[in-house]
Design a protein around this motif. Structure first.
Motif, short mmCIF file in Angstrom:
data_model
loop_
_atom_site.label_atom_id
_atom_site.label_comp_id
_atom_site.label_asym_id
_atom_site.label_seq_id
_atom_site.Cartn_x
_atom_site.Cartn_y
_atom_site.Cartn_z
N GLY A 38 0.83 -1.12 -0.07
CA GLY A 38 -0.10 0.11 -0.15
C GLY A 38 0.82 1.29 -0.08
N LEU A 39 0.44 2.37 -0.22
CA LEU A 39 1.08 3.63 -0.20
C LEU A 39 1.13 4.34 1.06
N VAL A 40 2.17 5.01 1.34
CA VAL A 40 2.33 5.47 2.75
C VAL A 40 3.10 6.75 2.27
N VAL A 41 2.85 7.90 3.08
CA VAL A 41 3.70 9.08 3.19
C VAL A 41 4.02 9.22 4.70
N ARG A 42 5.24 9.45 4.46
CA ARG A 42 6.16 9.72 5.84
C ARG A 42 7.12 10.95 5.65
N GLU A 43 7.80 11.31 6.72
CA GLU A 43 8.56 12.46 6.59
C GLU A 43 10.07 12.12 6.71
N GLU A 44 10.96 12.71 6.23
CA GLU A 44 12.43 12.59 6.26
C GLU A 44 13.25 13.65 6.16
N ALA A 45 13.94 14.20 7.09
CA ALA A 45 14.62 15.59 6.93
C ALA A 45 13.92 16.65 6.51
N GLY A 46 12.67 16.84 6.95
CA GLY A 46 11.49 17.84 6.76
C GLY A 46 10.84 17.81 5.22
N GLU A 47 11.35 16.65 4.56
CA GLU A 47 10.53 16.48 3.41
C GLU A 47 9.47 15.22 3.27
N ARG A 48 8.52 15.61 2.73
CA ARG A 48 7.60 14.27 2.57
C ARG A 48 7.81 13.22 1.54
N ILE A 49 7.94 12.02 1.92
CA ILE A 49 8.23 10.93 1.00
C ILE A 49 6.85 10.24 0.89
N LEU A 50 6.60 9.85 -0.48
CA LEU A 50 5.54 8.65 -0.81
C LEU A 50 6.28 7.42 -1.48
N GLN A 51 6.12 6.30 -0.71
CA GLN A 51 6.42 4.95 -0.82
C GLN A 51 5.75 4.11 -0.71
N SER A 52 5.98 2.74 -1.40
CA SER A 52 5.14 1.60 -1.09
C SER A 52 5.79 0.81 0.14
N MET A 53 4.97 0.26 0.93
CA MET A 53 5.33 -0.63 2.05
C MET A 53 4.23 -1.57 2.07
N THR A 54 4.84 -2.67 2.95
CA THR A 54 3.53 -3.81 3.17
C THR A 54 2.74 -3.27 4.27
N TRP A 55 1.45 -3.53 4.01
CA TRP A 55 0.40 -3.36 5.12
C TRP A 55 0.26 -4.39 6.13
N GLY A 56 0.77 -4.01 7.35
CA GLY A 56 0.65 -4.88 8.38
C GLY A 56 2.24 -5.19 9.00
N PHE A 57 2.38 -4.97 10.33
CA PHE A 57 3.59 -5.30 11.13
C PHE A 57 3.54 -6.87 11.35
N PRO A 58 4.77 -7.57 10.76
CA PRO A 58 4.75 -8.90 10.98
C PRO A 58 4.61 -9.43 12.50
N LEU A 59 3.91 -10.48 12.96
CA LEU A 59 3.87 -10.87 14.24
C LEU A 59 3.97 -12.63 14.19
N ARG A 60 4.53 -13.03 14.84
CA ARG A 60 4.63 -14.33 15.16
C ARG A 60 3.54 -14.78 16.52
N LEU A 61 2.49 -15.45 16.00
CA LEU A 61 1.64 -16.01 17.18
C LEU A 61 2.42 -17.02 17.94
N LYS A 62 1.87 -17.36 19.31
CA LYS A 62 2.69 -18.37 20.05
C LYS A 62 2.11 -19.65 19.60
N GLY A 63 3.17 -20.71 19.42
CA GLY A 63 2.93 -21.96 18.77
C GLY A 63 3.01 -21.98 17.14
N MET A 64 3.25 -20.95 16.56
CA MET A 64 3.57 -20.94 15.20
C MET A 64 4.70 -21.71 14.74
N SER A 65 4.85 -22.39 13.60
CA SER A 65 6.17 -23.01 13.29
C SER A 65 7.25 -21.91 12.90
N PRO A 66 8.48 -22.29 13.01
CA PRO A 66 9.61 -21.12 12.67
C PRO A 66 9.58 -20.66 11.25
N THR A 67 8.99 -21.50 10.60
CA THR A 67 8.95 -21.29 9.04
C THR A 67 7.68 -20.85 8.45
#
Length: 216
Positions: A38-67
């Motif tokens: 998805g598209l995201v607008v963030r700031e860096e050094a006072g300038e706005r940047i538009l870029q693509s990122m993955t929607w969602g912080f990765p989370l490993r639930l208890k009991g999930m396989s390491p793979t």
């Protein structure tokens, strides 16, 4: 819980709306689901940047396989929770999520349809979010949620923290109390437009926007 949003505008139009002078190359589709770009607008050094990122912080639930693939945490229930507070206190990790609409599911199980929401007079609007770098998916983002207003109440009890253009700087640069105030307020109901459709929530086999996301 928001698990589907759209940006049905060109990258140039989105960049112009948010005052981005040099948008980064983006491969974000019109429709974004948890775990997809998805598209995201963030700031860096006072300038706005538009870029693509993955929607969602990765989370490993208890009991999930390491793979096993992590679950995408795409919605933020409370900015004060430990998972989010460290980022939310630092403006450099706040972002704007460009939207032309977001959807909720309505109807009976197995035949749910898409009900779309937008902001009156705003062909492009913003959802308040946080972002960070992840080892699994690179840059990732998640959107802050709040209690629904009366316009959305018939469909869902939660809604994205929506921002008007004159509030963008306050979210991106304000202190932690200002960020919390956005999550605690009620967005005006008279600014919400709702469009019920006959579009199936699950458009094709393998596309499961509702169960894919996580709310923390």
């Amino acid at each position: 819980m928001c698990n589907l949003h759209t940006v049905r505008k060109s990258a140039a139009e989105v960049a112009a709306h948010f005052g981005v002078r040099n948008p980064l190359a983006s491969n974000a589709p019109e429709e974004s689901y948890p775990g997809t770009p998805g598209l995201v607008v963030r700031e860096e050094a006072g300038e706005r940047i538009l870029q693509s990122m993955t929607w969602g912080f990765p989370l490993r639930l208890k009991g999930m396989s390491p793979t096993a693939k992590p679950k995408p945490v795409n919605n933020i229930a409370d900015l004060r929770k430990p998972m989010w507070a460290g980022l939310a206190r630092k403006p450099q990790w706040r972002c704007l999520i460009p939207l032309t609409g977001f959807a909720e599911a309505e109807g009976p199980k197995g035949a749910k349809t898409r009900t779309w929401f937008s902001v009156k007079g705003q062909p492009i609007f913003a959802w308040a979010g946080l972002w960070r770098h992840s080892d699994e998916w690179g840059p990732v983002y998640s959107g802050a949620m709040t209690d629904c207003n009366e316009a959305i109440k018939p469909v869902h009890d939660r809604m994205p923290v929506l921002l008007m253009p004159d509030e963008y700087d306050d979210w991106l640069r304000g202190d932690f109390d200002q960020a919390l105030a956005f999550q605690e307020r009620s967005f005006p109901s008279d600014l919400i437009e709702m469009a019920r459709t006959s579009e199936l929530w699950v458009k094709r086999k393998g596309t499961l926007p509702s169960p894919a996301g996580q709310l923390l």
